[in-house]
Motif scaffolding. Sequence first.
Motif, PDB file in Angstrom:
ATOM      1  N   ARG A   1     -76.078  75.047  43.253  1.00 31.18           N
ATOM      2  CA  ARG A   1     -75.297  75.739  43.959  1.00 31.18           C
ATOM      3  C   ARG A   1     -73.868  74.798  43.898  1.00 31.18           C
ATOM      4  O   ARG A   1     -73.635  74.111  45.150  1.00 31.18           O
ATOM      5  CB  ARG A   1     -75.700  75.940  45.508  1.00 31.18           C
ATOM      6  CG  ARG A   1     -76.883  76.788  45.420  1.00 31.18           C
ATOM      7  CD  ARG A   1     -77.714  77.038  46.747  1.00 31.18           C
ATOM      8  NE  ARG A   1     -76.618  77.935  47.568  1.00 31.18           N
ATOM      9  CZ  ARG A   1     -76.883  78.189  48.796  1.00 31.18           C
ATOM     10  NH1 ARG A   1     -77.947  77.685  49.444  1.00 31.18           N
ATOM     11  NH2 ARG A   1     -76.000  78.686  49.589  1.00 31.18           N
TER      12      ARG A   1
ATOM     13  N   TRP B   1     -70.525  75.340  43.782  1.00 31.04           N
ATOM     14  CA  TRP B   1     -69.374  75.586  44.886  1.00 31.04           C
ATOM     15  C   TRP B   1     -69.643  74.938  46.290  1.00 31.04           C
ATOM     16  O   TRP B   1     -68.583  74.522  46.840  1.00 31.04           O
ATOM     17  CB  TRP B   1     -69.085  77.234  44.866  1.00 31.04           C
ATOM     18  CG  TRP B   1     -68.289  77.865  43.743  1.00 31.04           C
ATOM     19  CD1 TRP B   1     -68.736  78.283  42.693  1.00 31.04           C
ATOM     20  CD2 TRP B   1     -67.079  77.523  43.602  1.00 31.04           C
ATOM     21  NE1 TRP B   1     -67.895  78.671  41.814  1.00 31.04           N
ATOM     22  CE2 TRP B   1     -66.714  78.285  42.215  1.00 31.04           C
ATOM     23  CE3 TRP B   1     -65.945  76.859  44.440  1.00 31.04           C
ATOM     24  CZ2 TRP B   1     -65.466  78.266  41.782  1.00 31.04           C
ATOM     25  CZ3 TRP B   1     -64.539  76.954  44.068  1.00 31.04           C
ATOM     26  CH2 TRP B   1     -64.379  77.620  42.439  1.00 31.04           C
TER      27      TRP B   1
ATOM     28  N   ALA C   1     -69.570  71.220  45.852  1.00 29.04           N
ATOM     29  CA  ALA C   1     -68.065  70.704  45.684  1.00 29.04           C
ATOM     30  C   ALA C   1     -67.309  70.850  46.905  1.00 29.04           C
ATOM     31  O   ALA C   1     -66.524  69.984  47.522  1.00 29.04           O
ATOM     32  CB  ALA C   1     -67.252  71.800  44.948  1.00 29.04           C
ATOM     33  N   MET C   2     -67.679  71.853  47.962  1.00 30.71           N
ATOM     34  CA  MET C   2     -67.065  71.657  49.246  1.00 30.71           C
ATOM     35  C   MET C   2     -67.710  70.709  50.067  1.00 30.71           C
ATOM     36  O   MET C   2     -66.926  69.981  50.749  1.00 30.71           O
ATOM     37  CB  MET C   2     -67.604  73.094  49.997  1.00 30.71           C
ATOM     38  CG  MET C   2     -67.253  73.081  51.396  1.00 30.71           C
ATOM     39  SD  MET C   2     -68.152  74.442  52.258  1.00 30.71           S
ATOM     40  CE  MET C   2     -69.722  73.809  52.589  1.00 30.71           C
TER      41      MET C   2
ATOM     42  N   THR D   1     -68.841  76.543  34.941  1.00 34.52           N
ATOM     43  CA  THR D   1     -69.624  76.543  35.997  1.00 34.52           C
ATOM     44  C   THR D   1     -69.332  75.073  36.987  1.00 34.52           C
ATOM     45  O   THR D   1     -69.273  75.300  38.095  1.00 34.52           O
ATOM     46  CB  THR D   1     -71.166  75.959  35.406  1.00 34.52           C
ATOM     47  OG1 THR D   1     -71.340  77.008  34.456  1.00 34.52           O
ATOM     48  CG2 THR D   1     -71.971  75.735  36.507  1.00 34.52           C
TER      49      THR D   1
ATOM     50  N   THR E   1     -66.085  74.100  37.490  1.00 34.54           N
ATOM     51  CA  THR E   1     -64.898  74.279  37.791  1.00 34.54           C
ATOM     52  C   THR E   1     -64.543  73.799  39.400  1.00 34.54           C
ATOM     53  O   THR E   1     -63.419  72.961  39.445  1.00 34.54           O
ATOM     54  CB  THR E   1     -64.480  75.794  37.827  1.00 34.54           C
ATOM     55  OG1 THR E   1     -64.285  76.226  36.423  1.00 34.54           O
ATOM     56  CG2 THR E   1     -62.829  75.851  38.284  1.00 34.54           C
ATOM     57  N   PRO E   2     -65.268  74.041  40.208  1.00 34.45           N
ATOM     58  CA  PRO E   2     -64.947  73.527  41.692  1.00 34.45           C
ATOM     59  C   PRO E   2     -64.869  72.027  41.834  1.00 34.45           C
ATOM     60  O   PRO E   2     -64.079  71.515  42.303  1.00 34.45           O
ATOM     61  CB  PRO E   2     -66.280  73.912  42.477  1.00 34.45           C
ATOM     62  CG  PRO E   2     -67.373  74.227  41.309  1.00 34.45           C
ATOM     63  CD  PRO E   2     -66.529  74.797  40.251  1.00 34.45           C
TER      64      PRO E   2
END
Length: 506
Positions: free
Chosen positions: A165, A167, A170-171, A281, A283-284
């Motif tokens: 997961r 994204w 990355a958060m 995939t 990118t974040p």
Amino acid sequence: MGRLVVAAAVAAWAIPIAAWVDSVVPDPYMDEIFHVPQAQRYCRGDLLTWDPMITTPPGLYYISLAYVAALFPGAWATKVADALEPLCTPALLRSTNVIMAVVCGVLVHDLLLCIKPGISKAKATVYAILVALYPVHWFFTFLYYTDVASLAAVLAMYLYCLKKRFWVSAMFGVISILFRQTNAIWMLFFAANGAITYVQDLCHSDYVSHENNGLTDKSITEVSDLANKATAPGLRRRRKDRSITMKRVVSGSTKLHTSFTEEISDISFGLWNSKCKVLITFTPFVIVLVVFVAFIIWNGGIVLGAKEAHVVSPHFAQLLYFGLVSSAALLPWHFTPRRVSDLFRLCRKNKTFSLLAMLMALGLSFVAVHFFSIAHPYLLADNRHYTFYIWRKVIQAHWMMKYILIPFYVYSWFSVINILGKSQTRVWVLSFIFSVALVLVPAPLVEFRYYTIPLVILILNSPVIDNGKLLALGSVYAAADLFTLAMFLFRPFRWEHEPGTQRFMW
């Protein structure tokens, strides 16, 4: 059930001890003299004033502000600045890290189940409680520092990266950087190894699909077999070789690679063939990295305040200190008679290579200790840290002492690398060492707090040990925790200020 047990166990000792610490030491202590007033400014609604002595971003203060607002929603709903300021006491701010310590325990439990699918939930629970008892992590659970919340954010980033997961991972990477800038290195480490695993999974899917097609399409197979028998022995051989290569890439295990270069070539081949999918995939992580680099350029460096005291330095001895401290903290893995004999037996299998590696490691360690060993002014001025006594009573006890420790540094790193190599690929181990170096070498100050995140990653990726060793190590941790607590609560420090100096004395 395991999560609840971990959370209950950590809370059972953290909450009463935190209350005891707050009653004995109600005023800001050590670096809390900077962090607590800054958080209280945020509680007043003053988000623009910044203490120039604080080096880390304001992530901890944002979390505390949200935490206080959640505890007292009525105050938040009325007049924020006036209502929240009296609530942001040192005790309440410190309780932020008590919550984060419970979260860390739960995350360690979930990470173990994810990294080691064969581990039982009971064993994962014991491991998580053990990490919660690690003395450095345990002590700063009761103070208002960035370390516990930083560890929680990094572990969450690691967990969601393993779950693919990206994204969400990355958060949490952004959140972790808001606690401590060097967490950007761990984000890159998780993302890079996540990309390798992602490519291996793609190769695995292609391979399984190829095999299934070959098994289900019987007529095509029969025709192909006839053609192969008649005219194409070379083609059969090439297909067989391709199958072996695919299996290698799919596995991710060093045991299927005859050399490190072969492992690198397989990974590079997979990444290149899937470069578009990998870039999309992940990118974040790329976005976060670009923003972080832009911040460094705008800020003129990685630290926010006190830049003159945190100048990037070639402190290569720091890497050696981490090896010894982490292996000593994980004693049952590294310092047992059986472990020593296993390493010697391994060296004897390839005497020439082992001898060359040992001589090179000893030589580089000597250079690091002799030329790149730094005594930061903060290390020499504040006797509330164990590193103060280790530096004065051990490393500086005699001019030869720092050289006598070199064989222990080398042994520790050899043991760490060998242990990790049993459960991870060579590329993973190399990237871990490189990440540790990027985090620690530029730091001029020797501080055990900086070792906590890589040490927890070591625990998560080391082979599982039996319950007896876990219990013994937990007992050692608990004894060290009680000793530290006694020194902290019953031997108060007094502040002595002389012109040009800042010293803490018993």
